[in-house]
Design an enzyme around this catalytic site. Structure first.
Site, PDB file in Angstrom:
ATOM      1  N   HIS A  84      64.860  41.405  28.382  1.00  0.00           N
ATOM      2  CA  HIS A  84      65.570  42.644  28.727  1.00  0.00           C
ATOM      3  C   HIS A  84      64.619  43.762  29.127  1.00  0.00           C
ATOM      4  O   HIS A  84      65.016  44.706  29.814  1.00  0.00           O
ATOM      5  CB  HIS A  84      66.552  43.075  27.620  1.00  0.00           C
ATOM      6  CG  HIS A  84      65.950  43.734  26.409  1.00  0.00           C
ATOM      7  ND1 HIS A  84      65.605  43.035  25.268  1.00  0.00           N
ATOM      8  CD2 HIS A  84      65.643  45.032  26.160  1.00  0.00           C
ATOM      9  CE1 HIS A  84      65.126  43.883  24.364  1.00  0.00           C
ATOM     10  NE2 HIS A  84      65.137  45.090  24.880  1.00  0.00           N
ATOM     11  N   ASP A 220      65.077  35.865  24.215  1.00  0.00           N
ATOM     12  CA  ASP A 220      64.844  37.130  24.916  1.00  0.00           C
ATOM     13  C   ASP A 220      63.354  37.357  25.177  1.00  0.00           C
ATOM     14  O   ASP A 220      62.732  38.233  24.588  1.00  0.00           O
ATOM     15  CB  ASP A 220      65.444  38.284  24.094  1.00  0.00           C
ATOM     16  CG  ASP A 220      65.489  39.592  24.883  1.00  0.00           C
ATOM     17  OD1 ASP A 220      64.962  39.615  26.017  1.00  0.00           O
ATOM     18  OD2 ASP A 220      66.039  40.574  24.371  1.00  0.00           O
ATOM     19  N   SER A 654      61.082  47.010  21.247  1.00  0.00           N
ATOM     20  CA  SER A 654      61.429  45.810  22.011  1.00  0.00           C
ATOM     21  C   SER A 654      60.147  45.227  22.601  1.00  0.00           C
ATOM     22  O   SER A 654      59.352  45.943  23.195  1.00  0.00           O
ATOM     23  CB  SER A 654      62.381  46.158  23.158  1.00  0.00           C
ATOM     24  OG  SER A 654      63.681  46.314  22.685  1.00  0.00           O
TER      25      SER A 654
END
Lengths: 720, 720
Positions: A84, A220, A654
């Site tokens: 992402h 991810d 992240s």
């Protein structure tokens, strides 16, 4: 984690001390040596001193990617980050006939690595220097706006000097709310290429439905590579560029995590509020969050309703709707979590204990307390305008053309000043960003929708008590629904800003032309601008004083913590931080336990064949085959996917690498559980968990599902 | 329960043997001695032989209450059952100014015990005798309808003879689908009184939201008392009646369950399909469930839509809507569960293995197989009309006036016959029930709603292929939407059945008057009746042959099981059965574990203050106080609420007593988990769990929350 009784009592509103915040902390690397004892107790096998300098290995392998984090994982500039986080890069390289989002991508060789969008950056921190004395010297003796401006001016000068060096991006970070300042110098790598991405149905398996959820089954991750000019210096994309020789890289572990294992994580957490005043907690919980949820939900209703009757407008506002819903959901979750943690009471008790300690301390205690009381008075004063300020903040955020007009007027005003004296966001370095926003309006604007949103927000404004009203707004919109509607009708039927060329021309037009434009929306923005500037000015006055006074609160907290033998970390501010803790299960509620490692069985269980639970056939086939080789968990006897730790994280983490006790890479952070949405304010060890991709899943995908033997070799990993 | 890999493979449709069905079984008490070894292995400490006779202790303490189960818990006729089983009794005693549903009830003394509605019954089984020879002798040599009628006639005669004894209610139970028949003789206690009920917010905490859910926190119990005449014989309510001296009662345990403990349960499970043909599993999963869900969801939409535009009609259909939703949800859950268990494949494999064994067996194997094949052909034939039959079944179920007219016509037809020869449901003993239904119409009927539902169902009928059509229906409704609408308009604007007196008069009217009535709805029912009777007749033909032929399938299964040293139980049929197993956690999906015991912390966590999560203040206060005394769990150190076992249960087991290894009462069954909704067809030990009230929660409520020291004393329990 045996919290059955405390939980029930907390929920009943009975004040109780929370369990010791054993693993709370987003530590500056320089603080880690002082944490040597707890680090070793948690299981760390390395030398804490080795973690102290973020410009040396292993921390200099951790990089900033977009607004998030990544890490070098090979000597040749291979960067591991989230799918992402690299989403824009994958999208940029997709074509209708070759959709890399859907299909994933594996570069067969270096020549096949695909250049990212030109504005995509990887930043390597190469300098982190305390500049507190320099910054505070300039501000000394000043108050309010003058204090704020002095700090801003010094910071801008420091940044400007620092950026004289080619290839560097610099900033000044404020630590402990103004007690400390650091100059951060980062190498700005500008030629980034896509090396390996799983398809969306792996990289974003579960999408919004599983977002914030555990158990999770998402791959991810994405591999990028940083390139530099032949001279080794940062350069824009060129086919002649060569892979960046990273000064350090992390080695992916060949064994994986299990419950109780030590884990640590480094990254760039965005913002936390852990050390805010107790009154700020109370205001957030009792007013800020509920009020925001209420107005956002009204905006959601408006966008959904109009989207039904006008599907074309609905499409244009899909992204805004999704963002509104996400914000509303997050705020609701934050509220729920803070209530569950009894945050108002817990924070009030902690502050009270700190004040009690301070009262008994000698030295500057009285002066410190006086400064704290001044800060408290400022915070209390700001609350008087909170309803109005919420609406004023939402106006540019939830509009396209209205925001364009406000930005254009501000740009016209700032352009005349020397670059260094301009407001942040309106300097020459910001022009590209503004231009991008003006262009984006085309895809996201619908006149009817914008008028409906403005009618809601300004209608709410019209109902405010007189004390919160602004003469410019009253003059422009009147005081009832009819006059508001008439103004919006006149402005939106007459404005020419819907045309892209017209908007872009504003960036080059003479300031006076903009300020005196007969375009009714530009004229409206000019009419309202003094109100916005006044609010900004009041804000800066207060910010300046808080920047001056909050350090007293922080110093008192530090002293109080020190008196208990505890360390304190500065609230997150997008600078490199390290968290440590363990792999830990979650007991989200009575009788329910989430084990900390998920397996591929969960992918199959969730799979419906419909987006977002549409695992690719090769993945399902490989799971059914059960050929997990060396990547299988030795106890579970199957392939793991994601895991859970109690590490302290927030947005910006992240893509943070998760390391084991020996400093090997075992995971890639990509999310938090729903129960910890409130952790930006309060770390509740019963619920705070971070969600990571198990590196064994990455290894298995590269070995068996979407094979990339050349990458496994470069990563110094077994072929299967 | 380590099923990670099997689960994933099952879900992929790969056939795998399920784990041994260790605790599958709703055993007839007479079978328990043959299960002595597994019973002891599971932890049972008593003598299995003591469980063989359901007319002797402890099983004669287990009683039938309403359509469910209960148990005597004191020598003075105190009956423990579920709050939801006694709901009608509590409601019957509520008044606007004193709502016992909301407030709960504690009878201070015997004089304060409140009489139940007069039709409320507690049945004590006093006889259970095999009558197989008698029943089959009469049917011998017959086939089809004649076989069916012969069995029915014998059964009716047996029942009638048995009921000659005053105070007895009798029935004949068909075991193993016609291989065995038992006469069941039950003492019918008719004076039942309400002794103790918790408020709804305890007894039904979580209501529909938590229904089928785990973790659960519901105090779903109520205490009743059975009274008899002074002569000790069953009698209708009289203030002079005295408590029934129960022949046996269960003693509530003072310690509670923990994971792994032995548990057993006795009760009256309604119906299961475990021993159906593989083709019936396939049809249920591939057609029956999806088709039912589809039509039910359309009916739900209709009721909801009309309910919005006509709120008065919405109120009348609230109960029907809730029931439709519940059915649709259950069917969907059953489908999901059967797919997850790969039931089609698993059952086909099991049947194939049985056939393979049969083929190698000597004796009557060939004749047995021939009978099985005949049964298979009958089942296949029935599928040809399945779409039509589904609609025909729904017509009376989903209508009020239409059903009344059909019932009235049938009643008129049956009334002329001698009572014993009438169709079941239309004998004199059934009149009160029919009258009740006719009265109830008043509260549940709205002409517009009924017409909308009929338009949907009959519209679907009109689209059926010719082979499934019925001439009577085509004549009445035509073959297009316009003629259907015209018929419904004519019938519903003209009928007088909306009037209660008119409906009730039908029960006493001359049959010919009804049959020749000019009321358009009665006339329509008369016109359609031959089609319904024909379907019924075909069904009975088939049922008769299946009653004759299915025993071959069961005998083959029994032989096959015996060859493997396993016992087989008859599918559930509302007769007394015993299940045994253990207290067991549930792993509903990857990484998630539900521990088998919940605590009061969960009540507080779920509590929103809004129905159905609005725990009473005294309960919350008592939890906060933490004064759990001897009822606290010694390990969890808090008060438990509900617990989970792997016992084999189905609808009808509500109120079943759960016993520990020493035969003491530790729980009261009240629900299943969502993952086991499919257990009526397939017992999957990975997911099948039953949900019970922990008797320690009952004890604590009686001691500390809604005190009833006199009852604790009668129950022979500590005061706190």
């Amino acid at each position: 984690m045996t919290s059955r009784t405390p939980l029930s009592l907390l929920a009943l509103g009975i004040a109780l001390a929370l369990p010791a915040h054993a693993y709370e902390g987003m530590w500056m690397p320089s603080q880690l040596p002082e944490l040597a004892k707890p680090l070793r107790e948690a299981g760390f096998e390395g030398d804490p001193a080795s973690l102290a300098d973020l410009t040396r290995p292993p921390l200099n392998a951790v990089v900033k990617v977009g607004g998030a984090t990544g890490a070098f994982v090979s000597p040749d500039g291979l960067v591991l980050t989230n799918h992402h986080v690299a989403y824009g890069v994958i999208q940029y390289n997709s074509k209708p006939e070759k959709n890399l989002i859907d299909e994933g991508y594996t570069a067969a060789d270096r020549a096949s690595e695909l250049p990212a969008n030109p504005d995509y950056r990887v930043l390597v921190t190469v300098g982190f220097d305390r500049v507190t004395d320099q910054v505070l010297q300039a501000a000394q003796g000043k108050t309010g706006r003058a204090y704020y401006d002095a700090v801003e001016a010094t910071n801008k000068r420091i940044v400007s000097e620092c950026e004289q060096e080619a290839g560097m991006r610099c900033s000044v970070a404020t630590m402990y709310y103004g007690a400390d300042f650091y100059r951060i110098k980062q190498l700005e790598l500008r030629d980034i290429r896509l090396v390996y991405a799983p398809p969306r149905a792996i990289g974003n398996y579960g999408d919004e439905i599983d977002n914030f959820m555990w158990p999770r089954h998402t791959g991810d991750f994405t591999l990028l590579r940083a390139y530099v000019g032949k001279d080794g210096k940062p350069a824009a994309y060129s086919p002649d560029n060569v892979p960046y020789r990273a000064p350090a890289h992390l080695q992916i572990a060949t064994d994986g995590p299990k419950e109780g294992d030590f884990a640590m994580l480094a990254g760039y957490p965005g913002v936390t509020y852990r050390h805010r005043f107790a009154s700020e907690f109370k205001e957030r919980i009792e007013w800020g969050l509920p009020a925001s949820v209420e107005v956002l939900n009204d905006l959601i209703d408006i966008v959904q309703q109009r989207g039904k009757t006008d599907p074309a407008a609905g499409v244009k506002y899909a992204s805004q709707l999704s963002s509104l819903k996400n914000s509303s959901k997050r705020f609701s979750g934050e509220l729920e979590g803070l209530r569950r943690s009894n945050a108002i009471q817990v924070r009030a008790d902690a502050q009270q204990a700190m004040y009690a300690w301070l009262a008994k301390s000698g030295g500057d205690a009285k002066a410190t307390r006086a400064n704290i009381d001044q800060a408290q008075a400022l915070l209390d004063g700001a609350s008087a305008m909170r309803e109005r300020d919420l609406l004023l903040n939402l106006l540019p955020l939830q509009t396209q053309l209205f925001k364009t007009a406000l930005t254009a007027q501000r740009w016209a005003q700032e352009r005349g000043k020397p670059d260094a004296q301009r407001e942040s966001g309106y300097q020459d370095r910001d022009l590209a960003l503004i231009e991008g926003q003006f262009k984006q309006v085309q895809r996201r604007y619908d006149a009817g929708m914008e008028r409906a949103l403005l009618t809601e927000l300004l209608g709410r404004y019209q109902k405010l008590p007189d004390a919160q009203r602004l003469p410019e707004f009253d003059a422009a919109f009147g005081r009832d629904a009819a006059s508001l509607a008439a103004t919006l009708e006149r402005v939106y039927s007459g404005t020419r800003l819907g045309d892209e060329a017209t908007r872009l021309a504003l960036l080059k037009a003479d300031p006076a032309t903009i300020q005196q434009s007969d375009d009714p929306l530009l004229a409206l923005a000019a009419q309202l601008q003094p109100a916005f500037l006044r609010k900004e000015e009041q804000g800066k006055q207060r910010e300046g004083d808080l920047l001056r006074l909050r350090p007293a609160y922080m110093q008192a907290l530090m002293g109080y913590y020190r008196s208990q033998g505890r360390s304190i970390f500065p609230d997150a501010n997008s600078t490199l931080r390290v968290s440590y803790g363990t792999v830990e299960a979650l007991h989200p509620r009575d009788s329910v336990t989430y084990s900390p490692v998920t397996t591929v069985a969960g992918i199959v269980e969730k799979n419906t064949g419909v987006v977002p639970f549409d695992a690719p056939k090769p993945l399902l086939a490989a799971i059914a085959k059960g050929d997990f080789g060396s990547t299988a968990d030795p106890v579970l006897k199957t392939q793991t996917v994601n895991f859970l730790t109690n590490l302290d994280t927030t947005g910006g983490n992240s893509g943070s690498p998760v390391l084991n006790a020996r400093g090997e890479l075992i995971g890639l952070n990509f999310d938090s559980n729903w129960e910890s949405v409130s952790a930006s304010w309060m770390f509740d060890p019963r619920y705070k968990r971070a969600v990571h991709v198990d590196m064994r899943y990455l290894r298995w995908l590269l070995a068996k599902v979407q094979p990339a033997p050349q990458l496994l070799k470069e990563l110094n990993l077994p072929a299967e």
